[in-house]
Motif scaffolding. Structure first.
Motif: not given
Length: 415
Positions: A314-323
């Protein structure tokens, strides 16, 4: 009799006042707390610059080990990148509550505390832990676990405490850590699929690598990208349905898990509404609804509701979250009990307008019931610590309701 009537009226008025009375619950805003202490202005500035402030504000039990401006000057003299500075400062954020009293009452005199650096998954092994030891003479020492017992920093004072919510303490110097200070690539330079594969999304990453959708993700990385990555179990269970899709349908399904703007976790928690995706293409909406309930963020399509279960980056410019589930758009699946079968995908419409957010290399398959109006714009990326006005959260409590009921009971007794 008149006195009793007056008492009854007063009771009713009191009941209504209590029912409408807002209840304040403990919350915190780290930048507002530190803004009262000029000696921590540099530390406070970099909490905002690195987006750590929003992550701290989103947690309920946390300790921030702040250092004064002189200590930060020593760190900045190393000319580290902003991403490496984030790792270093995140080592100073403990994922437990340590007030001044607790520091001097540590069980067996020593404790190993996990930090935000450890929680990111960027810390090799146990290098994201901090050793806290109650020393002789009333001192408390702090040192990275990787330093094998060396305690270069000591407790100076308690800055501010909201018991069992947040403790802000001052330590004498920055915690030296070769792991935290190691060069950190910018998020847009990272191999996104390798990152996903290493953190429980291998099936999704491997599927993405085999698809033209991978290029769409890469093209959006520099300008801003948010990825919602289904875990391996969810993706494995979904693969029979995925294989039944057309080639365009498969590409759209994968792109449906990406958003062409950076959305931090703080932004997702503070916004509800429709969000466009990489698959959005004019009339072919391919959007979903973001909803939050406290710390729980869900993504709702017409077919399925998925929950965010973790953060890979979660660091600009990229965020990756698991669902926990694969997102299924209504453009590809029937919104019925028989949703296991993908909806038929007509041939791509060559006259469809280009997407408003990003250019795409293909046309997503249309659905028969897709409305012709343009997709709604997604929520803006508002940073949590810049929008909060104080250190308290506003909510309603059951306490006033109970008081109101008791007052009404008293009223009927008077009658």
């Amino acid at each position: 009799m008149q006195l009793r009537s007056m008492a009854a009226v007063a009771t009713v008025v009191l009941s209504l006042a209590l029912l409408l009375l807002p209840h304040t619950t403990s919350a915190h805003n780290i930048t507002h707390i530190l803004a009262k202490y000029p000696q921590f202005s540099t530390f406070n500035h970099y909490l905002t610059e690195t987006h750590l402030a929003a992550e701290i504000n989103s947690r309920e039990t946390i300790t921030v080990c702040a250092v004064d401006n002189a200590g930060m000057a020593e760190l900045l003299s190393k000319h580290l990148s902003i991403y490496t500075i984030k790792n270093v400062i995140s080592l100073h954020v403990l994922l437990d509550y340590f007030g001044a009293k607790k520091l001097h009452q540590i069980t067996n005199g020593t404790a190993l505390a996990a930090t935000m650096f450890q929680a990111t998954g960027s810390a090799p092994g146990s290098t994201g832990f901090v050793n806290i030891t109650d020393l002789k003479g009333g001192k408390v020492g702090f040192g990275p676990a990787e330093n094998h017992g060396t305690l270069p920093a000591t407790f100076v004072k308690s800055v501010e405490e909201i018991p069992y919510n947040i403790s802000v303490i001052q330590i004498s110097t920055m915690l030296p850590s070769a792991s935290a200070e190691a060069p950190t690539p910018e998020p847009s330079q990272m191999n996104l699929t390798s990152l996903m594969s290493a953190h429980g999304c291998r099936v999704f990453a491997e599927t993405l690598l085999k698809s033209p959708a991978e290029k769409t993700f890469d093209e959006n990385a520099d300008g801003g990208l948010t990825v919602f990555c289904p875990g391996d179990d969810a993706m494995k269970n979904f693969m029979p349905k995925f294989k039944n899709l057309t080639a365009d349908g498969k590409q759209s399904l994968l792109e449906y898990h990406g958003v062409p703007v950076y959305q931090s976790m703080a932004s997702l928690k503070s916004n509800n509404g429709v969000m466009n995706t990489l698959a959005t293409d004019g009339a072919k909406k391919y959007d979903f609804v973001v909803q939050n309930d406290g710390d729980v963020v869900t993504l709702k399509t017409k077919i399925v509701t998925a929950k965010i279960t973790g953060t890979l980056i979660d660091e600009q410019p990229i965020a990756i979250f698991t669902i926990n589930k694969v997102l299924m758009p209504k453009e590809l699946f029937k919104a019925s009990a028989a949703a296991d079968t993908p909806a038929p995908a007509p041939a791509p419409d060559a006259d469809s307008p280009e997407p408003s957010k990003k250019k795409k290399k293909h046309k997503a398959p249309a659905a028969a019931d897709t409305p012709a109006d343009s997709p709604a714009d997604g929520p803006s990326d508002d940073f949590a610590d810049s929008t909060a006005d104080d250190n308290s959260a506003f909510s309603y409590s059951a306490g006033p309701v109970v008081a109101g009921v008791l007052s009404m009971w008293f009223f009927f007794l008077l009658l």
